[in-house]
Design an enzyme around this catalytic site. Structure first.
Site, PDB file in Angstrom:
ATOM      1  N   ALA A  13       0.809  -1.219   0.000  1.00 20.89           N
ATOM      2  CA  ALA A  13       0.000   0.000   0.000  1.00 20.89           C
ATOM      3  C   ALA A  13       0.841   1.268   0.000  1.00 20.89           C
ATOM      4  O   ALA A  13       0.340   2.338  -0.354  1.00 20.89           O
ATOM      5  CB  ALA A  13      -0.934   0.001   1.213  1.00 20.89           C
ATOM      6  N   ASP A  14       2.109   1.164   0.417  1.00 22.28           N
ATOM      7  CA  ASP A  14       2.946   2.361   0.512  1.00 22.28           C
ATOM      8  C   ASP A  14       4.370   2.028   0.065  1.00 22.28           C
ATOM      9  O   ASP A  14       5.310   2.072   0.853  1.00 22.28           O
ATOM     10  CB  ASP A  14       2.940   2.891   1.950  1.00 22.28           C
ATOM     11  N   LEU A  15       4.517   1.702  -1.207  1.00 17.74           N
ATOM     12  CA  LEU A  15       5.821   1.317  -1.737  1.00 17.74           C
ATOM     13  C   LEU A  15       6.680   2.568  -1.915  1.00 17.74           C
ATOM     14  O   LEU A  15       6.520   3.325  -2.864  1.00 17.74           O
ATOM     15  CB  LEU A  15       5.657   0.588  -3.066  1.00 17.74           C
TER      16      LEU A  15
END
Length: 242
Positions: free
Chosen positions: A168-170
């Site tokens: 979700a937060d690369l």
């Protein structure tokens, strides 16, 4: 293999890997308890509330879930409770366990907990720490980021995308590098999805924005767009087809 076990503690519901630790209680999720034992190695504030602790299973990372953005002012570390299986801590624990089972480089989960507060809950997660690791952001800051490392990052992401693992937060803070290789951390809100070009490309675009925001273009000039990012994409596509 992870041996998942659920225990009802005095302060909340605990999920832990009994194959690594025979018992986990509420004290595991309280940094000051580790400090009293001389086993608190470091503690940082910020959104996550992260502590490095020395557990019987090895050095580990204790993270308290906190909201970000404007909503944090209203709700802080509280989330709407919609069932034990849907708590953020349990979902991340089980996702990490599944990714590790598939041979993907993630920090093994040790324990998670959620605590009910009426209709809401707070949560914590403990994972084993990746030893002697630096973030990709740190490698960029110290001048160690280059086309070779970029290609390795592309290969890493492709391995996860082949399995349908969506992060979700690369960003550059969630990719770790050490002598053994590269690792992906912080799978809060992540999930397994049907592989699709749309979300895979969006994942890559998020990482590129992160690198640019951290000064990759400023540090490398035209080299970032001409060499570094193409090297990442080339290796990503090669590994994705493998």
């Amino acid at each position: 293999m992870t041996e998942q076990r659920v225990e009802e503690g005095a302060g909340g519901t605990i999920l832990f890997d009994a194959a690594r630790v025979p018992q986990v209680d509420d004290d595991w999720f309280l940094p000051h308890r580790w400090r009293e034992r001389g086993a608190l190695r470091a503690q940082a504030g910020g959104r996550g509330g992260v502590a490095i602790i020395d557990t019987p299973a090895g050095e580990a990372v204790l993270r308290h879930y906190r909201r970000g953005g404007m909503v944090a002012r209203l709700l802080g570390d509280r989330y709407l409770f919609t069932g034990a299986q849907r708590t953020r801590s349990a979902r991340e624990f089980r996702l990490l366990a599944e990714l590790a089972r598939r041979g993907l480089p993630v920090p093994p989960p040790l324990a998670s907990r959620y605590v009910r507060h009426g209709l809401r809950y707070s949560a914590d997660l403990i994972t084993l720490r990746i030893p002697d690791a630096a973030t990709l952001a740190e490698r960029l800051a110290d001048g160690a980021f280059n086309a070779g490392l970029a290609g390795r990052v592309g290969d890493l992401i492709a391995r996860f995308h082949r399995e349908g693992a969506w992060h979700a937060d690369l960003n550059a803070h969630n990719i770790l590098v050490n002598g053994d290789g590269l690792f992906l951390i912080d799978f809060d809100r992540g999930r397994l999805r049907v592989p699709s070009t749309g979300w895979q490309r969006a994942n890559l675009a998020r990482l590129k924005r992160s690198l640019v925001k951290l000064g990759a273009r400023d540090a490398a000039g035209d080299t970032f767009d001409a060499e570094w990012w193409p090297a990442l994409i080339e290796q990503y596509e090669r590994s994705l087809r493998a």
